[in-house]
Design a protein around this motif. Structure first.
Motif, PDB file in Angstrom:
ATOM      1  N   ARG A 122      -8.681 -32.875 -38.442  1.00  0.00           N
ATOM      2  CA  ARG A 122      -7.431 -32.492 -37.794  1.00  0.00           C
ATOM      3  C   ARG A 122      -6.981 -31.111 -38.258  1.00  0.00           C
ATOM      4  O   ARG A 122      -6.492 -30.308 -37.456  1.00  0.00           O
ATOM      5  N   GLU A 123      -7.145 -30.848 -39.555  1.00  0.00           N
ATOM      6  CA  GLU A 123      -6.776 -29.530 -40.057  1.00  0.00           C
ATOM      7  C   GLU A 123      -7.663 -28.443 -39.460  1.00  0.00           C
ATOM      8  O   GLU A 123      -7.190 -27.358 -39.124  1.00  0.00           O
ATOM      9  N   GLU A 124      -8.956 -28.759 -39.326  1.00  0.00           N
ATOM     10  CA  GLU A 124      -9.881 -27.807 -38.725  1.00  0.00           C
ATOM     11  C   GLU A 124      -9.539 -27.574 -37.257  1.00  0.00           C
ATOM     12  O   GLU A 124      -9.582 -26.435 -36.766  1.00  0.00           O
ATOM     13  N   GLU A 125      -9.217 -28.634 -36.545  1.00  0.00           N
ATOM     14  CA  GLU A 125      -8.837 -28.518 -35.140  1.00  0.00           C
ATOM     15  C   GLU A 125      -7.563 -27.697 -34.996  1.00  0.00           C
ATOM     16  O   GLU A 125      -7.451 -26.851 -34.100  1.00  0.00           O
ATOM     17  N   LYS A 126      -6.614 -27.926 -35.874  1.00  0.00           N
ATOM     18  CA  LYS A 126      -5.379 -27.160 -35.854  1.00  0.00           C
ATOM     19  C   LYS A 126      -5.652 -25.684 -36.115  1.00  0.00           C
ATOM     20  O   LYS A 126      -5.086 -24.800 -35.460  1.00  0.00           O
ATOM     21  N   ARG A 127      -6.540 -25.407 -37.090  1.00  0.00           N
ATOM     22  CA  ARG A 127      -6.878 -24.023 -37.418  1.00  0.00           C
ATOM     23  C   ARG A 127      -7.555 -23.327 -36.240  1.00  0.00           C
ATOM     24  O   ARG A 127      -7.238 -22.176 -35.925  1.00  0.00           O
ATOM     25  N   ARG A 128      -8.475 -24.034 -35.569  1.00  0.00           N
ATOM     26  CA  ARG A 128      -9.172 -23.441 -34.435  1.00  0.00           C
ATOM     27  C   ARG A 128      -8.206 -23.133 -33.291  1.00  0.00           C
ATOM     28  O   ARG A 128      -8.313 -22.112 -32.622  1.00  0.00           O
ATOM     29  N   LYS A 129      -7.247 -24.040 -33.065  1.00  0.00           N
ATOM     30  CA  LYS A 129      -6.255 -23.804 -32.008  1.00  0.00           C
ATOM     31  C   LYS A 129      -5.379 -22.601 -32.331  1.00  0.00           C
ATOM     32  O   LYS A 129      -5.054 -21.794 -31.450  1.00  0.00           O
ATOM     33  N   GLU A 130      -5.008 -22.475 -33.607  1.00  0.00           N
ATOM     34  CA  GLU A 130      -4.196 -21.325 -34.013  1.00  0.00           C
ATOM     35  C   GLU A 130      -4.970 -20.029 -33.845  1.00  0.00           C
ATOM     36  O   GLU A 130      -4.419 -19.020 -33.385  1.00  0.00           O
ATOM     37  N   GLU A 131      -6.250 -20.035 -34.214  1.00  0.00           N
ATOM     38  CA  GLU A 131      -7.075 -18.836 -34.049  1.00  0.00           C
ATOM     39  C   GLU A 131      -7.243 -18.483 -32.581  1.00  0.00           C
ATOM     40  O   GLU A 131      -7.203 -17.303 -32.203  1.00  0.00           O
ATOM     41  N   ALA A 132      -7.446 -19.517 -31.754  1.00  0.00           N
ATOM     42  CA  ALA A 132      -7.584 -19.263 -30.315  1.00  0.00           C
ATOM     43  C   ALA A 132      -6.302 -18.668 -29.742  1.00  0.00           C
ATOM     44  O   ALA A 132      -6.335 -17.762 -28.902  1.00  0.00           O
ATOM     45  N   ALA A 133      -5.147 -19.169 -30.217  1.00  0.00           N
ATOM     46  CA  ALA A 133      -3.868 -18.635 -29.739  1.00  0.00           C
ATOM     47  C   ALA A 133      -3.688 -17.179 -30.187  1.00  0.00           C
ATOM     48  O   ALA A 133      -3.192 -16.342 -29.425  1.00  0.00           O
ATOM     49  N   GLU A 134      -4.112 -16.875 -31.412  1.00  0.00           N
ATOM     50  CA  GLU A 134      -4.011 -15.501 -31.910  1.00  0.00           C
ATOM     51  C   GLU A 134      -4.907 -14.562 -31.108  1.00  0.00           C
ATOM     52  O   GLU A 134      -4.513 -13.431 -30.791  1.00  0.00           O
ATOM     53  N   GLU A 135      -6.121 -15.013 -30.803  1.00  0.00           N
ATOM     54  CA  GLU A 135      -7.032 -14.184 -30.013  1.00  0.00           C
ATOM     55  C   GLU A 135      -6.472 -13.934 -28.622  1.00  0.00           C
ATOM     56  O   GLU A 135      -6.568 -12.827 -28.087  1.00  0.00           O
ATOM     57  N   ALA A 136      -5.893 -14.981 -28.026  1.00  0.00           N
ATOM     58  CA  ALA A 136      -5.301 -14.820 -26.690  1.00  0.00           C
ATOM     59  C   ALA A 136      -4.144 -13.831 -26.735  1.00  0.00           C
ATOM     60  O   ALA A 136      -3.964 -13.022 -25.815  1.00  0.00           O
ATOM     61  N   GLU A 137      -3.371 -13.865 -27.821  1.00  0.00           N
ATOM     62  CA  GLU A 137      -2.249 -12.938 -27.948  1.00  0.00           C
ATOM     63  C   GLU A 137      -2.745 -11.507 -28.133  1.00  0.00           C
ATOM     64  O   GLU A 137      -2.160 -10.560 -27.579  1.00  0.00           O
ATOM     65  N   LYS A 138      -3.836 -11.335 -28.871  1.00  0.00           N
ATOM     66  CA  LYS A 138      -4.407  -9.997 -29.054  1.00  0.00           C
ATOM     67  C   LYS A 138      -4.883  -9.428 -27.725  1.00  0.00           C
ATOM     68  O   LYS A 138      -4.661  -8.260 -27.418  1.00  0.00           O
ATOM     69  N   VAL A 139      -5.551 -10.254 -26.955  1.00  0.00           N
ATOM     70  CA  VAL A 139      -6.035  -9.812 -25.644  1.00  0.00           C
ATOM     71  C   VAL A 139      -4.867  -9.420 -24.759  1.00  0.00           C
ATOM     72  O   VAL A 139      -4.926  -8.442 -24.007  1.00  0.00           O
ATOM     73  N   LEU A 140      -3.754 -10.163 -24.865  1.00  0.00           N
ATOM     74  CA  LEU A 140      -2.581  -9.874 -24.047  1.00  0.00           C
ATOM     75  C   LEU A 140      -2.009  -8.507 -24.379  1.00  0.00           C
ATOM     76  O   LEU A 140      -1.621  -7.743 -23.492  1.00  0.00           O
ATOM     77  N   PHE A 141      -1.968  -8.156 -25.669  1.00  0.00           N
ATOM     78  CA  PHE A 141      -1.408  -6.878 -26.075  1.00  0.00           C
ATOM     79  C   PHE A 141      -2.403  -5.731 -25.887  1.00  0.00           C
ATOM     80  O   PHE A 141      -2.013  -4.608 -25.580  1.00  0.00           O
ATOM     81  N   GLN A 142      -3.672  -6.002 -26.065  1.00  0.00           N
ATOM     82  CA  GLN A 142      -4.675  -4.951 -25.949  1.00  0.00           C
ATOM     83  C   GLN A 142      -4.993  -4.622 -24.504  1.00  0.00           C
ATOM     84  O   GLN A 142      -5.420  -3.525 -24.188  1.00  0.00           O
ATOM     85  N   GLY A 143      -4.781  -5.556 -23.606  1.00  0.00           N
ATOM     86  CA  GLY A 143      -5.120  -5.334 -22.211  1.00  0.00           C
ATOM     87  C   GLY A 143      -6.598  -5.556 -21.961  1.00  0.00           C
ATOM     88  O   GLY A 143      -7.359  -5.954 -22.847  1.00  0.00           O
ATOM     89  N   THR A 144      -6.998  -5.256 -20.750  1.00  0.00           N
ATOM     90  CA  THR A 144      -8.385  -5.455 -20.347  1.00  0.00           C
ATOM     91  C   THR A 144      -9.236  -4.250 -20.727  1.00  0.00           C
ATOM     92  O   THR A 144      -8.826  -3.110 -20.527  1.00  0.00           O
ATOM     93  N   VAL A 145     -10.387  -4.506 -21.297  1.00  0.00           N
ATOM     94  CA  VAL A 145     -11.309  -3.427 -21.639  1.00  0.00           C
ATOM     95  C   VAL A 145     -11.833  -2.784 -20.351  1.00  0.00           C
ATOM     96  O   VAL A 145     -12.271  -3.467 -19.433  1.00  0.00           O
ATOM     97  N   VAL A 146     -11.744  -1.440 -20.292  1.00  0.00           N
ATOM     98  CA  VAL A 146     -12.150  -0.718 -19.084  1.00  0.00           C
ATOM     99  C   VAL A 146     -13.665  -0.590 -19.041  1.00  0.00           C
ATOM    100  O   VAL A 146     -14.290  -0.121 -19.993  1.00  0.00           O
TER     101      VAL A 146
END
Length: 242
Positions: A122-146
């Motif tokens: 459960r802790e590992e699953e929680k960690r993976r979800k948090e990392e996935a959310a962080e990556e999604a947030e980074k993509v949102l701020f960085q925009g699409t790679v041209v």
């Protein structure tokens, strides 16, 4: 000669005294019973519970007993398979000796391990979800790679939008220019026949009526005007010398 029946009776008495609240006899011949095994409390006081059914064979303990998982709670199927494998290993290692207590103790330890493993999962699953959310947030701020492909696609779409914008703007300018064109007096009268009475109507509306003195024109009717005479001068009619 080994008295298997005696050994089995003695073990049943011992098992019943060790597990008084979780031991249940299902049948006398062959001897079949269940023992419920519960893990220590895990996260949020959750526990894993397994009820094991054992059945003696004729030559037990020189032969392994039969077993199965009678019921389970909070136990995943993959973990249930692991418990059955564990029972097989322990039974083979203790062949020739009464082994029910040993088998139940091994399952008890395994359930406690599973509680810790479930917590770690459960802790590992929680960690993976948090990392996935962080990556999604980074993509949102960085925009699409041209890339060349998405740039060309964007450029084509942009040019179409700009062409449509220029067309609309040109149409608006033409409409505005058309509204600025002024008509000549002739065009106004040709397009609006009400204009020929507009001045008179304006005077009447303002209280200034137009009166014509007809007597001014009576003397003119009595005059014999020879307009065909080439020497005719209408200005000479009003001179004092004549």
């Amino acid at each position: 000669m080994t008295d298997y029946a005696e050994e089995q009776r003695n073990e049943l008495e011992a098992i019943e005294s060790i597990y008084p609240d979780s031991f249940t006899v299902l049948s006398e011949v062959p001897s079949s019973f269940t023992i419920t095994v519960t893990s220590d409390a895990g996260e949020n006081d959750e526990t894993i519970e397994v009820t094991l059914q054992f059945t003696y064979v004729e030559k037990y303990p020189d032969e392994v007993p039969l077993w199965e998982i009678y019921s389970q709670e909070n136990l995943e199927d993959s973990d249930a398979e692991g418990i059955l494998t564990l029972l097989q290993q322990q039974a083979e290692e203790n062949l020739g000796m009464v082994m029910i207590f040993t088998l139940v103790t091994a399952v008890q330890d395994k359930l406690n391990e599973l509680v810790d493993e479930i917590k770690n999962r459960r802790e590992e699953e929680k960690r993976r979800k948090e990392e996935a959310a962080e990556e999604a947030e980074k993509v949102l701020f960085q925009g699409t790679v041209v890339t060349i492909e998405n740039f060309l696609s964007w450029k084509a779409k942009f040019e179409l939008e700009m062409a449509e914008l220029r067309r609309k703007r040109q149409k608006e300018e033409e409409q505005q220019q058309a509204g600025k064109i002024k008509l000549t007096g002739k065009k106004l009268f040709e397009t609006d026949h009400n204009l020929d009475t507009s001045d008179i109507q304006f005077l009447e509306d303002s209280g200034n009526s137009v009166e014509v003195d007809e007597s001014l024109f009576q003397d003119l009717e009595e005059l014999d005007l020879d307009e065909d005479d080439p020497d005719f001068d209408p200005l000479a009619l009003g001179s004092d010398e004549d």
